[in-house]
Design a protein around this motif. Structure first.
Motif, PDB file in Angstrom:
ATOM      1  N   MET A   1       5.044  -4.194  -0.902  1.00 29.29           N
ATOM      2  CA  MET A   1       3.864  -4.596  -0.134  1.00 29.29           C
ATOM      3  C   MET A   1       3.465  -6.035  -0.457  1.00 29.29           C
ATOM      4  O   MET A   1       3.255  -6.846   0.381  1.00 29.29           O
ATOM      5  CB  MET A   1       2.727  -3.633  -0.444  1.00 29.29           C
ATOM      6  CG  MET A   1       1.658  -3.643   0.591  1.00 29.29           C
ATOM      7  SD  MET A   1       0.332  -2.540   0.138  1.00 29.29           S
ATOM      8  CE  MET A   1       0.718  -1.129   1.147  1.00 29.29           C
TER       9      MET A   1
ATOM     10  N   GLY B   1      -2.658   8.122  -1.778  1.00 30.38           N
ATOM     11  CA  GLY B   1      -2.254   6.888  -1.095  1.00 30.38           C
ATOM     12  C   GLY B   1      -2.010   5.799  -2.126  1.00 30.38           C
ATOM     13  O   GLY B   1      -2.624   4.739  -2.078  1.00 30.38           O
TER      14      GLY B   1
ATOM     15  N   ALA C   1       0.826   4.043  -3.067  1.00 27.56           N
ATOM     16  CA  ALA C   1       1.867   3.010  -2.982  1.00 27.56           C
ATOM     17  C   ALA C   1       1.262   1.622  -2.749  1.00 27.56           C
ATOM     18  O   ALA C   1       0.291   1.502  -2.012  1.00 27.56           O
ATOM     19  CB  ALA C   1       2.817   3.337  -1.823  1.00 27.56           C
TER      20      ALA C   1
ATOM     21  N   PHE D   1      -0.406  13.479   2.766  1.00 25.86           N
ATOM     22  CA  PHE D   1      -1.506  14.174   2.104  1.00 25.86           C
ATOM     23  C   PHE D   1      -2.110  15.248   3.015  1.00 25.86           C
ATOM     24  O   PHE D   1      -2.598  16.276   2.538  1.00 25.86           O
ATOM     25  CB  PHE D   1      -2.590  13.162   1.685  1.00 25.86           C
ATOM     26  CG  PHE D   1      -3.851  13.819   1.246  1.00 25.86           C
ATOM     27  CD1 PHE D   1      -3.909  14.529   0.059  1.00 25.86           C
ATOM     28  CD2 PHE D   1      -4.992  13.767   2.038  1.00 25.86           C
ATOM     29  CE1 PHE D   1      -5.074  15.169  -0.330  1.00 25.86           C
ATOM     30  CE2 PHE D   1      -6.150  14.407   1.662  1.00 25.86           C
ATOM     31  CZ  PHE D   1      -6.198  15.107   0.465  1.00 25.86           C
TER      32      PHE D   1
ATOM     33  N   ALA E   1      -4.997   4.463   3.753  1.00 27.88           N
ATOM     34  CA  ALA E   1      -5.324   3.798   5.013  1.00 27.88           C
ATOM     35  C   ALA E   1      -4.151   4.029   5.949  1.00 27.88           C
ATOM     36  O   ALA E   1      -3.017   3.708   5.593  1.00 27.88           O
ATOM     37  CB  ALA E   1      -5.530   2.312   4.788  1.00 27.88           C
TER      38      ALA E   1
HETATM   39  N1  SAM Z   1      -4.086   1.756  -4.025  1.00 27.64           N
HETATM   40  C1  SAM Z   1      -2.750   1.276  -3.690  1.00 27.64           C
HETATM   41  C2  SAM Z   1      -2.349   0.293  -4.750  1.00 27.64           C
HETATM   42  O1  SAM Z   1      -3.149  -0.022  -5.611  1.00 27.64           O
HETATM   43  O2  SAM Z   1      -1.202  -0.166  -4.735  1.00 27.64           O
HETATM   44  C3  SAM Z   1      -2.695   0.684  -2.313  1.00 27.64           C
HETATM   45  C4  SAM Z   1      -2.807   1.728  -1.240  1.00 27.64           C
HETATM   46  S1  SAM Z   1      -2.472   1.159   0.382  1.00 27.64           S
HETATM   47  C5  SAM Z   1      -3.892   0.212   0.763  1.00 27.64           C
HETATM   48  C6  SAM Z   1      -2.724   2.579   1.366  1.00 27.64           C
HETATM   49  C7  SAM Z   1      -1.639   3.625   1.242  1.00 27.64           C
HETATM   50  O3  SAM Z   1      -2.072   4.842   1.892  1.00 27.64           O
HETATM   51  C8  SAM Z   1      -0.328   3.247   1.937  1.00 27.64           C
HETATM   52  O4  SAM Z   1       0.708   3.131   0.993  1.00 27.64           O
HETATM   53  C9  SAM Z   1      -0.065   4.417   2.904  1.00 27.64           C
HETATM   54  O5  SAM Z   1       1.293   4.790   2.980  1.00 27.64           O
HETATM   55  C10 SAM Z   1      -0.903   5.515   2.287  1.00 27.64           C
HETATM   56  N2  SAM Z   1      -1.225   6.594   3.225  1.00 27.64           N
HETATM   57  C11 SAM Z   1      -1.774   6.476   4.457  1.00 27.64           C
HETATM   58  N3  SAM Z   1      -1.871   7.671   5.035  1.00 27.64           N
HETATM   59  C12 SAM Z   1      -1.400   8.578   4.143  1.00 27.64           C
HETATM   60  C13 SAM Z   1      -1.235   9.995   4.169  1.00 27.64           C
HETATM   61  N4  SAM Z   1      -1.586  10.719   5.241  1.00 27.64           N
HETATM   62  N5  SAM Z   1      -0.691  10.605   3.094  1.00 27.64           N
HETATM   63  C14 SAM Z   1      -0.325   9.876   2.010  1.00 27.64           C
HETATM   64  N6  SAM Z   1      -0.455   8.527   1.929  1.00 27.64           N
HETATM   65  C15 SAM Z   1      -0.979   7.888   2.987  1.00 27.64           C
END
Ligand code: SAM
Length: 234
Positions: free
Chosen positions: A1, A86, A88, A125, A150
């Protein structure tokens, strides 16, 4: 990212612009990029939190949002069991590990490079199979649930808003089902729309609900964080 851009694409610093102020770096080879990915890359290069994250070895600038929240609310303590929804690429989980949180489990749609001792699931999730697997990975009820989830936007304002609110509500409903009494919930939300309803729901279950806009959250974004503490129990 937040993969560092390849150096040869960046114009070297010119030694300061007008009045001696450094000019923001511009990318040269933009032909194959969409305007929005060009803007994203330039923001990443010029953003002080992205630079700090690279220097410190955090996988994302989002790490600084959790650091600011935790410096204020003191949620990440030794002995705590934590869920990171979430997660990643893993910035928040890195911060939780640094702050000696005892047990961490997390989930993301995307693959995540291992971050031991965190247990990481790659799945949606909102899949009904996810909650039991998360709880099994954690080995007991969480003291803290973090959600930085998100969804990808599709560009249709109303659809995007409903998808975002749907995720926040799913995270809040799940948290109320599983959290330890006295526990805390931190969730990414967005100003306006149905966020007020989520806050009202949280206020029924938590002693305190605050909205926080960390410095690392971009000023132009309507993103904010809900910090609910003192879970009253079921
Ligand atoms: N907190 C993370 C970090 O510190 O690196 C950043 C998170 S990033 C803003 C938002 C993440 O939410 C994305 O990687 C996305 O794939 C995940 N996401 C969105 N919808 C999701 C779902 N339904 N289930 C699991 N993960 C989800």
């Amino acid at each position: 990212m937040s993969e560092p851009p390849r150096k040869r694409m960046v114009k070297p610093p010119s030694g300061g612009g007008e009045g001696g102020r450094p000019q923001p770096a511009r990318l040269k080879t933009a032909k194959l990029r969409t305007p929005s990915s060009q803007a994203w890359l330039e923001r990443q290069i010029n953003d002080p939190f992205s630079a700090k994250a690279r220097a410190h070895g955090y996988r994302s600038r989002a790490a600084y949002k959790l650091i600011e929240i935790d410096d204020r609310f003191h949620l990440l303590k030794p002995g705590v069991r934590l869920l990171d929804l979430g997660l990643a690429p893993g910035g928040w989980t890195q911060v939780a590990i640094e702050r000696r949180v005892a047990t961490i489990a997390g989930v993301d749609l995307l693959p995540v490079e291992p971050l031991p001792p965190a247990r990481i699931l790659q799945m949606d999730f909102t899949d009904p199979a996810c909650a039991p697997l998360l709880m099994q990975s954690l080995g007991g009820p969480p003291d803290v649930v973090l959600s930085d989830m998100a969804p990808n936007t599709v560009g249709h304002k109303k659809t995007d808003h409903l998808r975002i609110v749907g995720l926040i509500e799913a995270a809040a409903d799940f948290t109320v089902q599983v959290l330890k009494p006295g526990g805390a919930f931190v969730a990414k939300a967005f100003q306006g729309g149905e966020t007020a309803e989520v806050i009202a729901l949280l206020k029924r279950h938590f002693a305190s609900v605050k909205t926080v806009k960390p410095k690392a959250s971009r000023a132009e974004s309507s993103e904010l964080y809900l910090v609910a503490t003192g879970f009253k129990g079921r």
